[in-house]
Design an enzyme around this catalytic site. Structure first.
Site, PDB file in Angstrom:
ATOM      1  CD  GLU A  33      -3.058   0.655   0.178  1.00 39.08           C
ATOM      2  OE1 GLU A  33      -3.636   1.600  -0.371  1.00 39.08           O
ATOM      3  OE2 GLU A  33      -3.285  -0.532  -0.089  1.00 39.08           O
ATOM      4  CG  ASP A  34       1.684   2.824   3.324  1.00 42.12           C
ATOM      5  OD1 ASP A  34       0.652   3.156   2.712  1.00 42.12           O
ATOM      6  OD2 ASP A  34       1.713   2.615   4.548  1.00 42.12           O
TER       7      ASP A  34
END
Length: 729
Positions: free
Chosen positions: A93-94
Site C-alpha cells: 500500500e505505502d
C-alpha cells in the site's frame, strides 16, 4: 539476530528498535519451529528497508508500527506466515512493492495475506458512508478466504488506537467511531475478548475524553475504597470451595471502563450506584465441577433471581462458554461470578486464535473454528444478496451487535438469534427457502402471526406453502441481516422479471405499430444492437424499456433498421393493453387513481416503468407539453377482473347508525371497503358528518352502481369520487 547498526532508521531509534525486534523473535522462537525463524527475520528486514524513508506522525520510524502489530499477534501465538504478513502489511500500500515480488520472496500464502490487507487500506479513514461500507465489504471477502486477515487487521487497529494521540482531534474521533462500530464488534464476535475490551476503552477515551478522564479517576479511587470488601468476598469464596473439596483458581476482575460507562447509560446510574464494577472468575477442571461450584456459591451467597445464564449448555455464537450468576454479597453488594473450565477460559480469552495458541486437539477449539466459519459463510451469503456496500453494511451491523435469544426448532435444535427477532427471522435462519415460502408460525404449539417476537425458550415451527413468496411488508419488522437481504433480493429480482415482461410487450407494440404487423425480431439484429450498446444481454435491454430507461419505439426502430425491415417514416405504434396485474413495472398514478372505464394514457417514467394516468390528469398535461415522446397510447383489457382502490367522500346527516347504513349500501353494491376515516365537520356544522372511504371496485360501471346505492339513502347528502393528493389521506 538484529543489530542496531544494520537497521535503516535514525541512530536515536536504532537501539530500541533492534531490542524490540530481538525480544519479539525470542518470543516467537518459544513456540515456532526453528525453520520458521529465518523467514520471519527476512520479512522484518525487507519491511524495514521498504519503510526506511517513512516516519509515523509521532516522529518514530515507520517500522515500529509493523513490529508492534507482529508483537500483538505473537502474544496470540499466531503462525510464522501471519507474523510475516504483519511485518509486511503496509509495503504494498505505502511503498509500491508488487504482489508478484512478495510472492517470489516470501511465498504465495504470505503475499495473499498482505494483498488482502492492502485492499482493506485503500479506502481507510474516508468519511463517506459508501467508502466505509466498501472497505468493510473488502475486509469481509479477505477474511472469508483466510481468518488470519482479520486477526492481523485487528492487531493493526489496536496499535493504531494505542498511538492515536499523534493524530488531529477530528481524525481521532472518526477512527475511534469506526473502531467502535466495526472492529471492536468483530473482535467480540470471533472471541478475542481482551482485544475487544481494549478497543472499546480506547474508542471511549477518544470519543468522550472528559467522561473517560472523570470515570478513570473515580475507578482508581474506588479500587482503594472497595479493596477490603473485594478481598473479603474472595477469601470467603476460596474457603467455601475448599470446604466443598473443589480445586479451583479464583480471582477478582475489574470491569473495563467502556463497559461501566455503557451500564451507567443503559440504566441511568451514577458511578457510585454501579456497585458491581468487580466480578469474580472461578476456573475448575471439568464441566460437572462447574455446576458443583455453582451450587456451592449459591449456598454461600443468595442468587439474585433472573440473573443465571448457562452458556455451557448453550454457547454464544463465538464459542464462548461459562456459567454466569449474580449473587447478593456482604452488605447487599452485588457480585457477578463466571464459572468455567480451563479450556473454556482459553477460548474465552483467545477465541478463534485459540487454534494457534493451544494445539491440543480439544474439540472445543474445533467448535470455535466451526462457528467462526459458519458466521463468515453467513456474511458471504448476505453479501451476495445485498445490492450495494451501504446496504450490506446496514445488514451486517445488526449481526455484529446481537443481544441473543435462544429458540428451539421442532426437532430440538437450538438457534441463536438477535434480540427482537420474529418468526420470519427464524424461518430465514433455518433456510432461505423456508423464509421465502413461510405463511404462518406456531410458537409453543400456538398459531401466531409471522411478525410475533421470539423469546428465549420458545419452540418455533414454521408453516410453508409452495406458492408463497416474501412480502415487502416484512421489512418493517424483521431484524436479522440474512432475512432483510433475502427479502430485498427477492423484491429486486421480481421487479426485474416483471420489467422484462413489460419491456417485451412495449417493444412488441412498437414493432407492430411501425410495421403494421407482428414479427419476431431476428437474432442477428439483436446481436448487432447489443454490440452497439452497453447492456450485454437482451433481458437487460427489455428491463430498461420496462423501467422507462429506454423508449421502446427507439429500440424497435434501431432493431428493425439493423434487420433491414423498416421503411423510413412508416407505421405508427398501437395501444398497449393494461390488465392491472402487471406488478411493479406498471403503476397506477396516485394523483388521479385511474380505474377500468376511465380514458387513460401511459407515461414512461425513468426508474418507475409505465405509470398509468387518466387522460385529463394535470401531470399528463404538464409532461405531454415537456416531453411528448414519453407518452404511450394504452387501453384497458376488459377481461382483467382485478379490483381497484377508489377513494370516495360521503357527506351524510349526523345521525346514529349512519356509518353502518353506508357500509351496508356499499356492500349491497358488491364492493369491498378497504379503509374508512371520519373527517372533521366543523365547516359543515353539527348536523352533518364527512366520511372518507376507500372502496374496491372492478371498473367505472361498478363504481357507478355503488354510488347509486349510496344515493338511495336518505341520510346521504353528497357523494364525491376523489382524485389528486386528497385521495391519499
Amino acid at each position: 539476530m538484529i543489530s542496531a547498526a544494520e537497521l535503516p532508521v535514525p541512530d536515536e531509534y536504532a537501539t530500541s528498535v533492534a531490542r524490540d525486534a530481538n525480544t519479539l523473535f525470542a518470543k516467537a522462537a518459544a513456540y515456532l519451529k526453528p525453520d520458521d525463524l529465518p523467514g520471519l527475520v527476512a520479512a522484518f528486514r525487507f519491511s524495514a528497508e521498504c519503510h526506511k524513508t517513512q516516519a509515523r506522525r509521532s516522529g518514530e520510524p515507520y517500522i515500529t508500527h509493523p513490529l508492534a502489530v507482529a508483537d500483538i499477534l505473537a502474544d496470540l501465538h499466531l503462525d510464522a506466515q501471519a507474523l510475516s504478513a504483519a511485518f509486511l502489511h503496509d509495503v504494498m500500500e505505502d511503498t509500491g512493492v508488487s504482489k508478484l515480488e512478495l510472492s517470489e520472496r516470501f511465498g504465495k500464502h504470505i503475499a495473499d495475506l498482505v494483498d488482502g490487507l492492502s485492499k482493506l487500506e485503500k479506502l481507510e479513514f474516508q468519511s463517506k458512508e459508501e467508502a466505509q461500507a466498501e472497505n468493510f465489504r473488502k475486509m469481509l471477502m479477505a477474511m472469508a478466504r483466510d481468518v488470519r486477515v482479520i486477526l492481523v487487521k485487528l492487531a493493526d487497529r489496536l496499535h493504531n488506537m494505542r498511538t492515536l494521540d499523534a493524530m488531529r482531534e477530528d481524525k481521532q474521533k472518526r477512527i475511534a467511531n469506526e473502531t467502535l462500530e466495526i472492529y471492536a464488534p468483530i473482535a467480540n464476535r470471533i472471541g478475542l475478548h481482551a482485544i475487544y475490551q481494549e478497543l472499546e476503552d480506547w474508542s471511549f477515551r477518544y470519543l468522550h475524553p472528559k467522561r473517560y478522564e472523570v470515570l478513570s479517576k473515580a475507578l482508581k479511587s474506588a479500587r482503594g475504597n472497595r479493596r477490603e470488601v473485594v478481598g473479603k468476598i474472595l477469601d470467603a469464596i476460596k474457603l467455601k470451595m475448599a470446604e466443598a473439596g473443589i480445586e479451583a483458581t479464583i480471582y477478582g476482575r475489574e470491569k473495563h471502563l467502556a463497559s461501566i460507562y455503557r451500564k451507567m447509560q443503559e440504566k441511568q446510574l451514577s458511578f457510585s450506584e454501579v456497585l458491581d464494577i468487580y466480578g469474580f472468575r472461578v476456573i475448575v477442571k471439568d464441566v460437572p465441577t462447574c455446576y458443583l461450584s455453582l451450587g456451592t456459591l449459591h449456598g454461600l451467597y443468595k442468587p439474585r433471581p433472573g440473573t443465571f445464564k448457562d452458556y455451557i449448555a448453550i454457547p454464544k455464537p463465538n464459542g464462548y462458554q461459562s456459567l454466569h450468576t449474580a449473587l447478593s454479597g456482604p452488605y447487599g453488594t452485588p457480585i457477578e461470578v463466571q464459572i468455567r473450565t480451563h479450556d473454556m477460559h482459553k477460548v474465552a480469552q483467545s477465541g478463534v486464535a485459540s487454534h494457534w495458541m493451544y494445539k491440543s486437539g480439544d474439540e472445543g477449539f474445533g467448535d470455535v473454528q466451526k462457528k467462526t466459519h459458519q458466521w463468515l459463510q453467513s456474511l458471504l451469503e448476505i453479501q451476495s444478496m445485498s445490492g450495494d456496500s451501504v446496504e450490506f453494511l446496514e445488514h451486517i451491523k445488526v449481526d455484529l451487535f446481537p443481544g441473543e435469544v435462544y429458540v428451539f426448532t421442532p426437532k430440538g435444535k437450538i438457534l441463536t438469534l438477535p434480540q427482537g427477532s420474529t418468526a420470519v427471522d427464524f424461518a430465514y435462519a433455518v433456510h432461505s427457502d423456508i423464509g421465502n415460502r413461510c405463511i404462518a408460525a406456531r410458537i409453543n404449539y400456538d398459531l401466531v402471526p409471522l411478525r410475533s417476537v421470539l423469546k428465549t425458550g420458545d419452540q418455533v415451527d414454521i408453516v410453508t406453502a409452495a406458492h408463497a413468496r416474501p412480502n415487502p411488508g416484512w421489512l418493517n419488522f424483521v431484524v436479522t441481516g440474512k432475512a432483510r437481504s433475502h427479502i430485498r433480493h427477492f423484491i429486486k429480482t421480481m421487479r426485474y422479471e416483471e420489467a422484462v415482461q413489460l419491456g417485451e410487450r412495449l417493444l412488441a407494440q412498437a414493432v407492430r405499430g411501425l410495421l403494421n404487423d407482428s414479427i419476431e425480431l431476428p437474432q442477428d439484429a439483436w446481436d448487432r444492437y447489443l454490440r452497439e450498446n452497453a447492456p450485454s444481454k437482451r433481458d437487460e435491454v427489455l428491463a430498461d424499456i420496462g423501467l422507462g430507461k429506454r423508449l421502446g419505439v427507439v429500440v424497435a426502430q434501431r432493431l428493425l433498421t439493423l434487420a433491414g425491415l423498416l421503411a423510413e417514416g412508416e407505421g405508427k405504434t398501437g395501444p398497449i393493453l393494461i390488465r392491472g396485474s402487471e406488478g411493479v413495472a406498471v403503476q397506477f398514478a396516485r394523483c388521479c387513481n385511474p380505474i377500468p372505464g376511465d380514458p387513460i394514457i401511459g407515461l414512461i417514467k425513468q426508474g418507475q416503468g409505465l405509470v398509468i394516468h387518466t387522460h385529463d390528469c394535470p401531470q399528463i398535461v404538464r409532461n405531454g407539453r415537456l416531453d411528448p415522446e414519453k407518452l404511450l397510447e394504452v387501453e384497458w383489457d376488459v377481461s382483467s377482473g382485478k379490483l381497484f382502490d377508489v377513494p370516495i367522500k360521503v357527506l351524510a346527516m349526523h345521525e346514529r347508525g349512519v356509518l353502518a347504513q353506508i357500509a351496508a349500501a356499499i356492500s349491497e353494491g358488491g364492493a369491498n371497503i378497504d379503509n374508512v376515516r371520519m373527517e372533521s365537520n366543523q365547516d359543515k356544522g353539527d348536523d352533518y358528518t364527512e366520511i372518507a372511504f376507500t372502496v374496491q371496485v372492478e371498473n367505472r360501471g361498478h363504481l357507478a352502481r355503488v354510488m347509486q346505492s349510496l344515493r338511495s339513502l336518505e341520510t346521504v347528502v353528497r357523494i364525491q369520487r376523489l382524485k389528486g393528493p386528497a385521495s391519499q389521506a
